[in-house]
Design an enzyme around this catalytic site. Structure first.
Site, PDB file in Angstrom:
ATOM      1  N   CYS A   1       0.871  -1.183   0.000  1.00  0.00           N
ATOM      2  CA  CYS A   1       0.000   0.000   0.000  1.00  0.00           C
ATOM      3  C   CYS A   1       0.909   1.235   0.000  1.00  0.00           C
ATOM      4  O   CYS A   1       2.083   1.149  -0.368  1.00  0.00           O
ATOM      5  CB  CYS A   1      -0.974  -0.025   1.171  1.00  0.00           C
ATOM      6  SG  CYS A   1      -0.206  -0.005   2.811  1.00  0.00           S
TER       7      CYS A   1
ATOM      8  N   ASN B   1       2.228   1.465   4.397  1.00  0.00           N
ATOM      9  CA  ASN B   1       2.537   0.207   5.100  1.00  0.00           C
ATOM     10  C   ASN B   1       2.222   0.278   6.591  1.00  0.00           C
ATOM     11  O   ASN B   1       2.891  -0.350   7.419  1.00  0.00           O
ATOM     12  CB  ASN B   1       4.002  -0.220   4.887  1.00  0.00           C
ATOM     13  CG  ASN B   1       4.309  -1.650   5.338  1.00  0.00           C
ATOM     14  OD1 ASN B   1       5.418  -1.939   5.780  1.00  0.00           O
ATOM     15  ND2 ASN B   1       3.362  -2.552   5.259  1.00  0.00           N
TER      16      ASN B   1
ATOM     17  N   CYS C   1      -1.489   0.713   7.372  1.00  0.00           N
ATOM     18  CA  CYS C   1      -2.933   0.423   7.468  1.00  0.00           C
ATOM     19  C   CYS C   1      -3.309  -0.800   6.641  1.00  0.00           C
ATOM     20  O   CYS C   1      -3.420  -1.906   7.160  1.00  0.00           O
ATOM     21  CB  CYS C   1      -3.770   1.631   7.031  1.00  0.00           C
ATOM     22  SG  CYS C   1      -3.497   3.113   8.030  1.00  0.00           S
ATOM     23  N   ARG C   2      -3.505  -0.616   5.329  1.00  0.00           N
ATOM     24  CA  ARG C   2      -4.072  -1.694   4.509  1.00  0.00           C
ATOM     25  C   ARG C   2      -3.167  -2.908   4.377  1.00  0.00           C
ATOM     26  O   ARG C   2      -3.614  -4.048   4.573  1.00  0.00           O
ATOM     27  CB  ARG C   2      -4.419  -1.146   3.111  1.00  0.00           C
ATOM     28  CG  ARG C   2      -5.545  -0.147   3.135  1.00  0.00           C
ATOM     29  CD  ARG C   2      -5.638   0.599   1.825  1.00  0.00           C
ATOM     30  NE  ARG C   2      -4.483   1.480   1.636  1.00  0.00           N
ATOM     31  CZ  ARG C   2      -4.240   2.182   0.544  1.00  0.00           C
ATOM     32  NH1 ARG C   2      -5.075   2.067  -0.482  1.00  0.00           N
ATOM     33  NH2 ARG C   2      -3.192   2.976   0.454  1.00  0.00           N
ATOM     34  N   SER C   3      -1.891  -2.677   4.005  1.00  0.00           N
ATOM     35  CA  SER C   3      -1.055  -3.864   3.719  1.00  0.00           C
ATOM     36  C   SER C   3      -0.704  -4.671   4.974  1.00  0.00           C
ATOM     37  O   SER C   3      -0.707  -5.907   4.899  1.00  0.00           O
ATOM     38  CB  SER C   3       0.181  -3.496   2.889  1.00  0.00           C
ATOM     39  OG  SER C   3       1.033  -2.617   3.557  1.00  0.00           O
TER      40      SER C   3
ATOM     41  N   ASP D   1      -8.196   3.595   0.963  1.00  0.00           N
ATOM     42  CA  ASP D   1      -7.279   3.992   2.036  1.00  0.00           C
ATOM     43  C   ASP D   1      -8.063   4.551   3.223  1.00  0.00           C
ATOM     44  O   ASP D   1      -8.736   5.572   3.090  1.00  0.00           O
ATOM     45  CB  ASP D   1      -6.326   5.060   1.484  1.00  0.00           C
ATOM     46  CG  ASP D   1      -5.197   5.377   2.446  1.00  0.00           C
ATOM     47  OD1 ASP D   1      -5.282   4.965   3.632  1.00  0.00           O
ATOM     48  OD2 ASP D   1      -4.238   6.030   2.015  1.00  0.00           O
TER      49      ASP D   1
END
Ligand code: 4NP
Length: 157
Positions: free
Chosen positions: A13, A16, A18-20, A128
């Site tokens: 993401c 690095n 939050c999402r990933s 995001d």
């Protein structure tokens, strides 16, 4: 370092945090449940959060689902990742474009956009949640869990 005897997946993401890392935690947990030997990691295209733990809201959301992200640390994606990982999953179009630009010509890694492995949802991104409300992290968890399920199904074939 990747274990060459097992498949490997890298989620990427922007930050690095939050999402990933949420995707990393969700897939690692699911792979364990299915006794699927898998190397899983995550990275960001940006460098702001190198060495930082995931966002507290991401840690809390994962913890609410029984997954501990607190030991993870942010890192930036590198060209070498294209030789280390079999599958690289970009969380959104910007990440995908950045990865395509840095991809070495001799890389054999499969580059996917977030939902490409989910039947009927190819081309969709994971939004995001960083600048939004805490509730956005619940949607992120649902998204990365759906992606993790699809990847496990694909890798167990
Ligand atoms: P991520 O979210 O890409 O899902 O980790 C973000 C985290 C931090 C920033 C942007 C997005 N940032 O601008 O610091």
């Amino acid at each position: 370092m990747k274990n060459p005897s097992q498949p490997s997946v890298l989620f990427v993401c922007l930050g690095n945090i939050c999402r990933s890392p949420m995707a990393e935690g969700a897939l690692r947990e699911l792979a364990q449940k299915h006794e699927l030997a898998l190397t899983v990691d995550s990275a960001g295209t940006g460098d702001w959060h190198i060495g930082s733990p995931p966002d507290a809201r991401a840690i809390a959301q994962a913890a609410a689902n029984g997954v501990d992200l607190s030991g993870l640390t942010g890192r930036q994606v590198a060209k070498g990742d294209f030789h280390q990982f079999d599958i690289i999953v970009a969380m959104d179009d910007d990440n995908f474009r950045d990865l395509k630009t840095m991809r070495p010509s001799d890389s054999r890694a499969k580059l996917l956009l977030a939902f490409d492995c989910v039947a009927g949802r190819s081309g969709e991104s994971v939004t995001d949640p960083y600048f939004g409300a805490a509730s956005g992290f619940q949607q992120t968890w649902e998204d990365v869990t759906e992606i993790a399920h699809a990847l496990v199904k694909r890798l167990m074939k």
